[in-house]
Design a protein around this motif. Structure first.
Motif, PDB file in Angstrom:
ATOM      1  N   THR A  74      34.156  21.770  23.478  1.00 51.14           N
ATOM      2  CA  THR A  74      33.853  22.943  23.629  1.00 51.14           C
ATOM      3  C   THR A  74      34.993  23.550  24.390  1.00 51.14           C
ATOM      4  O   THR A  74      35.620  24.670  24.218  1.00 51.14           O
ATOM      5  CB  THR A  74      32.505  23.049  24.572  1.00 51.14           C
ATOM      6  N   LEU A  75      35.484  22.911  25.531  1.00 52.10           N
ATOM      7  CA  LEU A  75      36.531  23.400  26.217  1.00 52.10           C
ATOM      8  C   LEU A  75      37.762  23.399  25.358  1.00 52.10           C
ATOM      9  O   LEU A  75      38.916  24.384  25.543  1.00 52.10           O
ATOM     10  CB  LEU A  75      36.829  22.660  27.375  1.00 52.10           C
ATOM     11  N   SER A  76      38.090  22.543  24.502  1.00 50.33           N
ATOM     12  CA  SER A  76      39.141  22.310  23.668  1.00 50.33           C
ATOM     13  C   SER A  76      39.167  23.560  22.473  1.00 50.33           C
ATOM     14  O   SER A  76      40.178  24.470  22.182  1.00 50.33           O
ATOM     15  CB  SER A  76      39.437  21.087  22.692  1.00 50.33           C
ATOM     16  N   LEU A  77      37.878  23.910  22.043  1.00 53.04           N
ATOM     17  CA  LEU A  77      37.542  24.998  21.163  1.00 53.04           C
ATOM     18  C   LEU A  77      38.133  26.230  22.095  1.00 53.04           C
ATOM     19  O   LEU A  77      38.635  27.006  21.340  1.00 53.04           O
ATOM     20  CB  LEU A  77      36.196  25.193  21.036  1.00 53.04           C
ATOM     21  N   ALA A  97      40.690  21.814  19.063  1.00 54.58           N
ATOM     22  CA  ALA A  97      41.604  22.878  19.446  1.00 54.58           C
ATOM     23  C   ALA A  97      42.149  23.752  18.181  1.00 54.58           C
ATOM     24  O   ALA A  97      42.124  24.980  18.461  1.00 54.58           O
ATOM     25  CB  ALA A  97      42.748  22.469  20.376  1.00 54.58           C
ATOM     26  N   LEU A  98      42.592  23.072  17.044  1.00 53.20           N
ATOM     27  CA  LEU A  98      42.922  23.667  15.997  1.00 53.20           C
ATOM     28  C   LEU A  98      41.614  24.619  15.421  1.00 53.20           C
ATOM     29  O   LEU A  98      42.210  25.651  14.819  1.00 53.20           O
ATOM     30  CB  LEU A  98      43.454  22.740  15.085  1.00 53.20           C
ATOM     31  N   ILE A  99      40.605  24.143  15.358  1.00 47.00           N
ATOM     32  CA  ILE A  99      39.694  24.746  14.961  1.00 47.00           C
ATOM     33  C   ILE A  99      39.321  26.189  15.667  1.00 47.00           C
ATOM     34  O   ILE A  99      38.931  27.061  15.206  1.00 47.00           O
ATOM     35  CB  ILE A  99      38.247  24.059  14.886  1.00 47.00           C
ATOM     36  N   GLY A 100      39.577  25.746  16.876  1.00 46.10           N
ATOM     37  CA  GLY A 100      39.383  26.996  17.870  1.00 46.10           C
ATOM     38  C   GLY A 100      40.563  28.091  17.470  1.00 46.10           C
ATOM     39  O   GLY A 100      40.450  29.579  17.697  1.00 46.10           O
ATOM     40  N   LEU A 101      41.964  27.484  17.093  1.00 43.49           N
ATOM     41  CA  LEU A 101      42.784  28.704  16.782  1.00 43.49           C
ATOM     42  C   LEU A 101      42.580  29.249  15.672  1.00 43.49           C
ATOM     43  O   LEU A 101      42.783  30.440  15.373  1.00 43.49           O
ATOM     44  CB  LEU A 101      44.280  27.748  16.564  1.00 43.49           C
ATOM     45  N   GLY A 102      41.953  28.908  14.597  1.00 45.30           N
ATOM     46  CA  GLY A 102      41.606  29.589  13.373  1.00 45.30           C
ATOM     47  C   GLY A 102      40.671  30.394  13.851  1.00 45.30           C
ATOM     48  O   GLY A 102      40.482  31.497  13.114  1.00 45.30           O
ATOM     49  N   ILE A 103      39.416  30.085  14.449  1.00 45.19           N
ATOM     50  CA  ILE A 103      38.411  31.218  15.079  1.00 45.19           C
ATOM     51  C   ILE A 103      38.982  32.226  15.806  1.00 45.19           C
ATOM     52  O   ILE A 103      38.594  33.364  15.410  1.00 45.19           O
ATOM     53  CB  ILE A 103      37.447  30.355  15.675  1.00 45.19           C
ATOM     54  N   GLY A 104      39.808  32.043  16.718  1.00 44.50           N
ATOM     55  CA  GLY A 104      40.457  33.125  17.407  1.00 44.50           C
ATOM     56  C   GLY A 104      41.376  34.054  16.521  1.00 44.50           C
ATOM     57  O   GLY A 104      41.529  35.213  16.665  1.00 44.50           O
TER      58      GLY A 104
END
Length: 268
Positions: free
Chosen positions: A75-78, A166-173
């Motif tokens: 979650t924090l990586s996201l 973290a990369l999944i979070g980048l895409g979501i961002g």
């Protein structure tokens, strides 16, 4: 590329956010490790096993203890991935970034590399807490803290897992330009939507046998190889390397689509 990666790392570690996340990673890893080490080393009665309480081999127990805080970690990586691009859009610094490095592909590539490195660093921080606390409690309770080399493999793979999240979070961002909305939606999916979907799919034979294992958190759990629930409805998880490919596919699709969108969009 190296100067661009260095710039992305400097952006992150020059804020006060990095040490707060680091502290949360360490404490979550240590806290979950202590709790799971106590619970999973209790002698399970036949009644407890029949009731579906977690059981497993010494290796699975050790893996679960050391990676028990993985949900907090992912979650924090996201969140890190979302903030890495979302904060630039929110504070209008993305224009300056693209002016400093005119090739947008290089900028996005640098963000990907930086997030993988940041995820690995925080993975090490989380493991320092979980291994130190978990191994101590396991030893005190008479369990082998490192029964075989598979435990070390799980620890190494957990670093990969956090980098991919973290990369999944980048895409979501990128796909959700509003940073607050992106954070709320992604955290809601991780903590509410996916667990409810997993529970609902257990009542559908095809979903239980073929869909649940492909969900992001199910793939994550299969990669680190923790204790499983011994219930009649539990499906056999995928092997760790297939699960790693599944999680990598999520990261590649979201980060890839987001990157293409950034390369083609106008930045004001």
């Amino acid at each position: 590329m190296i100067p661009a990666v260095r710039s992305e790392l400097r952006k992150f570690f020059s804020t006060r956010l990095w040490w707060g996340i680091g502290a949360a990673m360490f404490l979550a890893g240590a806290g979950f490790a202590v709790i799971l080490a106590i619970v999973l080393t209790l002698e399970a009665s036949p009644e407890a096993v029949a009731a579906g309480q977690p059981t497993g081999s010494p290796t699975q127990v050790a893996n679960s203890v050391y990676t028990g805080g993985i949900t907090i970690g992912l979650t924090l990586s996201l969140v890190i991935g979302i903030l890495q691009i979302g904060s630039e859009y929110r504070h209008k610094t993305i224009t300056g970034t693209f002016l400093a490095i005119p090739r947008r592909g290089r900028v996005m590539g640098a963000k990907v590399v930086a997030l993988l490195l940041i995820g690995a660093v925080y993975g090490v921080v989380s493991l320092l807490g979980s291994v130190a606390a978990g191994a101590t409690v396991l030893s005190l309770r008479g369990a082998d803290p490192f029964p075989d080399a598979e435990v070390l493999r799980a620890l190494a793979l957990s670093l990969l897992v956090l980098g991919l999240w973290a990369l999944i979070g980048l895409g979501i961002g990128i796909l959700i330009p509003n940073q607050v909305a992106g954070l709320l939606i992604s955290i809601g999916v991780v903590w509410i939507v996916e667990p409810l979907a997993t529970f609902a799919l257990t009542f559908w034979e095809f979903g239980r046998d073929h869909v649940v294992a492909l969900l992001p958190q199910s793939a994550t759990n299969a990669i680190v190889g923790g204790v499983t629930q011994q219930t009649p409805t539990a499906a056999e998880p995928l092997s760790w390397w297939v699960s790693a490919l599944v999680l990598a596919a999520y990261a590649a699709v979201l980060a890839g689509v987001g990157t293409v969108r950034t390369l083609r969009s106008d930045i004001g």
